[in-house]
Design a protein around this motif. Structure first.
Motif, PDB file in Angstrom:
ATOM      1  N   LYS A   1       0.720  -1.168  -0.314  1.00  0.00           N
ATOM      2  CA  LYS A   1      -0.254   0.416   0.130  1.00  0.00           C
ATOM      3  C   LYS A   1       1.256   1.382   0.109  1.00  0.00           C
ATOM      4  CE  LYS A   1      -3.771   2.392   1.808  1.00  0.00           C
ATOM      5  NZ  LYS A   1      -4.711   1.707   3.403  1.00  0.00           N
ATOM      6  N   LYS A   2       2.181   0.873   0.683  1.00  0.00           N
ATOM      7  CA  LYS A   2       3.040   1.834   0.676  1.00  0.00           C
ATOM      8  C   LYS A   2       3.847   2.474  -1.030  1.00  0.00           C
ATOM      9  CE  LYS A   2       5.844   3.229   3.962  1.00  0.00           C
ATOM     10  NZ  LYS A   2       6.691   3.446   5.233  1.00  0.00           N
ATOM     11  N   GLN A   3       3.319   1.150  -0.854  1.00  0.00           N
ATOM     12  CA  GLN A   3       4.041   1.328  -2.690  1.00  0.00           C
ATOM     13  C   GLN A   3       3.373   1.656  -3.772  1.00  0.00           C
ATOM     14  OE1 GLN A   3       7.310   1.524  -4.212  1.00  0.00           O
ATOM     15  NE2 GLN A   3       7.546   1.689  -1.557  1.00  0.00           N
ATOM     16  N   ASN A   4       1.511   2.462  -2.939  1.00  0.00           N
ATOM     17  CA  ASN A   4       0.224   2.628  -4.077  1.00  0.00           C
ATOM     18  C   ASN A   4      -0.133   1.159  -4.906  1.00  0.00           C
ATOM     19  OD1 ASN A   4       0.340   5.533  -3.887  1.00  0.00           O
ATOM     20  ND2 ASN A   4       1.940   5.853  -4.790  1.00  0.00           N
ATOM     21  N   VAL A   5      -0.326   0.359  -4.079  1.00  0.00           N
ATOM     22  CA  VAL A   5      -0.574  -0.811  -5.117  1.00  0.00           C
ATOM     23  C   VAL A   5      -1.171  -1.855  -4.131  1.00  0.00           C
ATOM     24  CG1 VAL A   5      -0.046  -3.252  -5.287  1.00  0.00           C
ATOM     25  CG2 VAL A   5       1.434  -1.718  -6.334  1.00  0.00           C
ATOM     26  N   GLN A   6      -2.737  -1.958  -3.467  1.00  0.00           N
ATOM     27  CA  GLN A   6      -3.328  -2.125  -3.176  1.00  0.00           C
ATOM     28  C   GLN A   6      -2.977  -3.926  -3.046  1.00  0.00           C
ATOM     29  OE1 GLN A   6      -6.215  -0.818  -0.803  1.00  0.00           O
ATOM     30  NE2 GLN A   6      -5.980  -2.893  -0.207  1.00  0.00           N
ATOM     31  N   LEU A   7      -3.156  -4.695  -2.098  1.00  0.00           N
ATOM     32  CA  LEU A   7      -3.753  -6.147  -2.012  1.00  0.00           C
ATOM     33  C   LEU A   7      -4.268  -6.351  -1.134  1.00  0.00           C
ATOM     34  CD1 LEU A   7       0.049  -7.616  -1.444  1.00  0.00           C
ATOM     35  CD2 LEU A   7      -0.602  -6.666  -3.909  1.00  0.00           C
ATOM     36  N   PRO A   8      -4.909  -8.399  -1.759  1.00  0.00           N
ATOM     37  CA  PRO A   8      -6.385  -8.277  -1.414  1.00  0.00           C
ATOM     38  C   PRO A   8      -5.773  -8.720  -0.201  1.00  0.00           C
ATOM     39  CG  PRO A   8      -5.920  -9.417  -3.411  1.00  0.00           C
ATOM     40  CD  PRO A   8      -4.708  -8.848  -3.112  1.00  0.00           C
ATOM     41  N   ARG A   9      -6.481  -8.902   0.929  1.00  0.00           N
ATOM     42  CA  ARG A   9      -6.344  -9.126   2.196  1.00  0.00           C
ATOM     43  C   ARG A   9      -5.929 -10.357   2.561  1.00  0.00           C
ATOM     44  NH1 ARG A   9      -4.147  -9.961   6.617  1.00  0.00           N
ATOM     45  NH2 ARG A   9      -4.905  -7.922   8.556  1.00  0.00           N
ATOM     46  N   THR A  10      -6.208 -11.290   2.021  1.00  0.00           N
ATOM     47  CA  THR A  10      -5.392 -12.653   2.290  1.00  0.00           C
ATOM     48  C   THR A  10      -4.885 -13.579   1.561  1.00  0.00           C
ATOM     49  OG1 THR A  10      -7.252 -14.210   1.050  1.00  0.00           O
ATOM     50  CG2 THR A  10      -7.760 -13.174   2.903  1.00  0.00           C
ATOM     51  N   ILE A  11      -3.763 -14.462   2.451  1.00  0.00           N
ATOM     52  CA  ILE A  11      -2.786 -15.439   1.546  1.00  0.00           C
ATOM     53  C   ILE A  11      -3.216 -15.878   0.458  1.00  0.00           C
ATOM     54  CG2 ILE A  11      -1.019 -16.549   0.901  1.00  0.00           C
ATOM     55  CD1 ILE A  11      -0.392 -13.964   2.650  1.00  0.00           C
ATOM     56  N   ALA A  12      -4.282 -16.357   0.507  1.00  0.00           N
ATOM     57  CA  ALA A  12      -5.038 -16.946  -1.124  1.00  0.00           C
ATOM     58  C   ALA A  12      -5.285 -16.070  -1.684  1.00  0.00           C
ATOM     59  CB  ALA A  12      -6.263 -18.270  -0.211  1.00  0.00           C
ATOM     60  N   SER A  13      -5.824 -14.873  -1.992  1.00  0.00           N
ATOM     61  CA  SER A  13      -6.431 -14.071  -2.764  1.00  0.00           C
ATOM     62  C   SER A  13      -5.127 -13.769  -3.362  1.00  0.00           C
ATOM     63  CB  SER A  13      -7.545 -12.953  -1.536  1.00  0.00           C
ATOM     64  OG  SER A  13      -8.518 -13.344  -1.504  1.00  0.00           O
ATOM     65  N   ILE A  14      -4.056 -12.932  -2.624  1.00  0.00           N
ATOM     66  CA  ILE A  14      -2.697 -12.862  -3.134  1.00  0.00           C
ATOM     67  C   ILE A  14      -2.666 -13.606  -4.073  1.00  0.00           C
ATOM     68  CG2 ILE A  14      -0.287 -11.682  -2.700  1.00  0.00           C
ATOM     69  CD1 ILE A  14      -1.519 -10.738  -0.001  1.00  0.00           C
ATOM     70  N   TRP A  15      -2.496 -14.811  -3.542  1.00  0.00           N
ATOM     71  CA  TRP A  15      -1.621 -15.654  -4.607  1.00  0.00           C
ATOM     72  C   TRP A  15      -2.885 -15.760  -6.137  1.00  0.00           C
ATOM     73  CZ3 TRP A  15       1.636 -19.716  -5.190  1.00  0.00           C
ATOM     74  CH2 TRP A  15       1.279 -20.680  -6.107  1.00  0.00           C
ATOM     75  N   ASP A  16      -3.785 -15.341  -6.063  1.00  0.00           N
ATOM     76  CA  ASP A  16      -4.665 -15.633  -7.599  1.00  0.00           C
ATOM     77  C   ASP A  16      -4.373 -14.302  -8.291  1.00  0.00           C
ATOM     78  OD1 ASP A  16      -5.993 -17.979  -6.600  1.00  0.00           O
ATOM     79  OD2 ASP A  16      -7.860 -17.266  -5.468  1.00  0.00           O
ATOM     80  N   ALA A  17      -4.570 -13.255  -8.003  1.00  0.00           N
ATOM     81  CA  ALA A  17      -4.135 -12.078  -7.983  1.00  0.00           C
ATOM     82  C   ALA A  17      -3.010 -11.805  -8.709  1.00  0.00           C
ATOM     83  CB  ALA A  17      -4.494 -10.782  -7.352  1.00  0.00           C
ATOM     84  N   GLY A  18      -1.761 -12.429  -8.575  1.00  0.00           N
ATOM     85  CA  GLY A  18      -0.982 -12.197  -9.047  1.00  0.00           C
ATOM     86  C   GLY A  18      -0.587 -13.141 -10.452  1.00  0.00           C
ATOM     87  N   LYS A  19       0.791 -12.784 -11.074  1.00  0.00           N
ATOM     88  CA  LYS A  19       1.176 -12.865 -11.479  1.00  0.00           C
ATOM     89  C   LYS A  19       2.614 -14.142 -11.960  1.00  0.00           C
ATOM     90  CE  LYS A  19       3.236 -11.930 -16.075  1.00  0.00           C
ATOM     91  NZ  LYS A  19       4.474 -10.795 -17.893  1.00  0.00           N
ATOM     92  N   THR A  20       2.305 -15.357 -12.051  1.00  0.00           N
ATOM     93  CA  THR A  20       3.511 -16.817 -12.019  1.00  0.00           C
ATOM     94  C   THR A  20       4.202 -16.157 -12.496  1.00  0.00           C
ATOM     95  OG1 THR A  20       1.727 -17.622 -11.851  1.00  0.00           O
ATOM     96  CG2 THR A  20       3.908 -18.616 -11.686  1.00  0.00           C
ATOM     97  N   VAL A  21       5.337 -16.634 -11.935  1.00  0.00           N
ATOM     98  CA  VAL A  21       7.357 -15.976 -12.259  1.00  0.00           C
ATOM     99  C   VAL A  21       7.703 -17.357 -12.053  1.00  0.00           C
ATOM    100  CG1 VAL A  21       7.406 -13.885 -11.744  1.00  0.00           C
ATOM    101  CG2 VAL A  21       7.587 -15.285 -10.115  1.00  0.00           C
ATOM    102  N   SER A  22       8.376 -17.775 -12.904  1.00  0.00           N
ATOM    103  CA  SER A  22       9.213 -19.243 -12.714  1.00  0.00           C
ATOM    104  C   SER A  22      10.494 -18.864 -12.007  1.00  0.00           C
ATOM    105  CB  SER A  22      10.176 -18.931 -14.218  1.00  0.00           C
ATOM    106  OG  SER A  22      11.393 -18.930 -14.511  1.00  0.00           O
TER     107      SER A  22
END
Length: 493
Positions: free
Chosen positions: A414-435
């Motif tokens: 949030k300090k970097q102006n990026v709003q993440l979902p509140r749970t780890i599972a939701s953050i996982w779903d919102a992220g872009k997979t990297v190898s």
């Protein structure tokens, strides 16, 4: 934790992260190339400049200079990074730009010589353009250049052709097409000779030259072959310019698939078909429109899209400038409701329909927020280091009360102006997979329940910072506890 210790930890964490993080920051000291970080999926004039530089140094083909940063460009950048001992991530950041632009081979300034006698421009390995094409045509006409097509790039095959010509004419066999060599080749003193007319053949034109690439061949022509085979899905290894067993096997697989004699030797016919199929594939994989909004898009246009969808009742979450899974689902719902192609991508047709429906409602959606400061990996890691030692609190998301695992991540991003979902599972779903994780990515673990249940920010050197049962701490991802539970890494910015 004492302030002195905190500063020491911060210094340690930032020093471990800077090498990776600095790659992600745009350079303001370069000219056009280097003004921003370039990565897969981008379409921009800077990308074309990058591709020209890679072409000039033998990492790309002329047909790849499109202005679109796709898989071929990403692989070329990775090969360049590998050869120059830069972090191999396929992203063109400051260090990669510096290495590319400092390489020799940039066109020299126009000659200021006052000599009346005109001269040819010296051509050598790495040169490219119309002069090289003209040289190759002449050498091909004289049977010295045996590659099946004119490339406009001066690689090993062109150098060998020039050297063979020089030996035949008993001049210094350097493989460099200097003024003396070209004068003799074209038999004219003009610096810019008029294109010679095609001679009328005295007898039927012979069959195409028998140029071949086989086991143990090396050079830029092998790189082109590997690159084309990779684009077609027949070669999944490093583009190393060496025709080894893996390249031979890939050629055999291609030949079998296209009903050619399965020899493992890339003869003239095989090379021509491979090149044609790769070009066809490249044309089919057209870059997406830069106006489209899709998963992982960010900025005021996403904010406007979310606001419009909220007015129409399709988006019931926070308007946050980030096109995540929830935004994608909302777009799909709208597309399904209005009989549009259900892709989850807000293309021009979808956006126009959304705006038309909002206008019917007569409700003014929220205006996009002012442009936020760019995301800074160094600041993200530095802020995290300041929090080392902060106690763990279930449900906590402030410095005063302490943090739980996801609260710690939400607070920092949030300090970097990026709003993440509140749970780890939701953050996982919102992220872009990297190898492989790089500095600033989030690493996920399966701990007390099935699926992602714990996460931290990767800070480089196999370390990540997270809020666990002992509070905010830095841990080594190589410890057996973490390796046994590691699920993967995702990018959230």
């Amino acid at each position: 934790m004492k302030k002195g210790n905190t500063n020491a930890v911060k210094t340690l964490v930032i020093s471990s992260a800077c090498a990776g993080a600095i790659l992600l920051l745009p350079s303001k000291g370069e000219a056009a190339l280097g003004d921003q970080v370039l990565r897969n999926g981008m379409k921009h004039p800077d990308v074309k400049e990058l591709q020209r530089a890679l072409l000039h140094q033998g990492y790309l083909k002329s047909s790849n200079v499109t202005g679109y940063y796709g898989p071929v460009t990403t692989n070329a950048v990775k090969e360049f990074q590998k050869m120059h001992h830069i972090v191999i991530d396929g992203i063109t950041g400051k260090m990669t730009v510096r290495a590319i632009t400092q390489k020799p081979g940039v066109k020299p300034p126009a000659s200021t010589s006052k000599t009346v006698k005109a001269t040819y421009k010296t051509l050598k390995q790495g040169s490219q353009g119309n002069e090289v094409e003209r040289l190759q045509r002449k050498l091909k006409e004289l049977k010295y250049f045996k590659y099946p097509k004119i490339t406009g790039y001066f690689g090993r095959v062109t150098a060998d052709a020039v050297k063979a010509y020089q030996k035949e004419k008993k001049i210094s066999a350097s493989g460099i097409a200097d003024d003396k060599t070209q004068r003799l080749l074209f038999k004219t003193s003009s610096a810019s000779p008029v294109k010679s007319q095609k001679p009328v053949p005295a007898k039927p034109k012979p069959a195409e030259s028998s140029f071949i690439l086989r086991l143990n061949s090396v050079g830029s022509e092998v790189f082109e072959l590997q690159s084309d085979l990779k684009a077609l899905g027949f070669y999944n290894y490093s583009l190393d310019r060496i025709f080894g067993k893996k390249t031979e096997t890939s050629v055999k697989s291609f030949q079998k698939a296209y009903k050619l004699p399965v020899t493992g030797v890339a003869d003239s016919k095989t090379l021509t078909i491979i090149s044609a199929e790769a070009k066809k594939k490249e044309d089919e994989t057209a870059p997406p429109s830069s106006a489209d909004l899709r998963l992982h898009s960010v900025g005021p246009k996403v904010y406007q899209l979310q606001s419009d969808l909220k007015v129409l009742g399709f988006y019931t979450y926070k308007v946050d400038n980030i096109f995540g899974k929830m935004t994608e689902t909302s777009v799909k719902s709208f597309q399904k409701a209005y009989n549009l192609s259900v892709t989850g991508v807000a293309d021009s047709k979808t956006i126009e329909k959304i705006k038309a429906e909002v206008k019917k409602k007569g409700i003014e959606p929220a205006k996009p927020q002012t442009t936020a400061k760019p995301f800074s990996v160094i600041n993200l890691v530095g802020d995290a280091a300041e929090l080392v030692g902060t106690p763990y609190t279930w449900g906590g998301e402030t410095v005063e009360e302490g943090f739980d695992c996801s609260g710690f991540l939400v607070y920092l991003f949030k300090k970097q102006n990026v709003q993440l979902p509140r749970t780890i599972a939701s953050i996982w779903d919102a992220g872009k997979t990297v190898s492989q994780p790089k500095v600033g990515d989030i690493v996920f673990f399966e701990t007390y329940k099935k699926g992602p249940s714990h996460a931290g920010i990767y800070i480089g050197n196999n370390n990540f910072v997270h809020s666990g049962s002992r509070g905010v701490a830095v841990s080594d991802i190589r410890l057996s506890y973490w390796t046994d539970r590691y699920l993967g890494a995702k990018q959230l910015y």
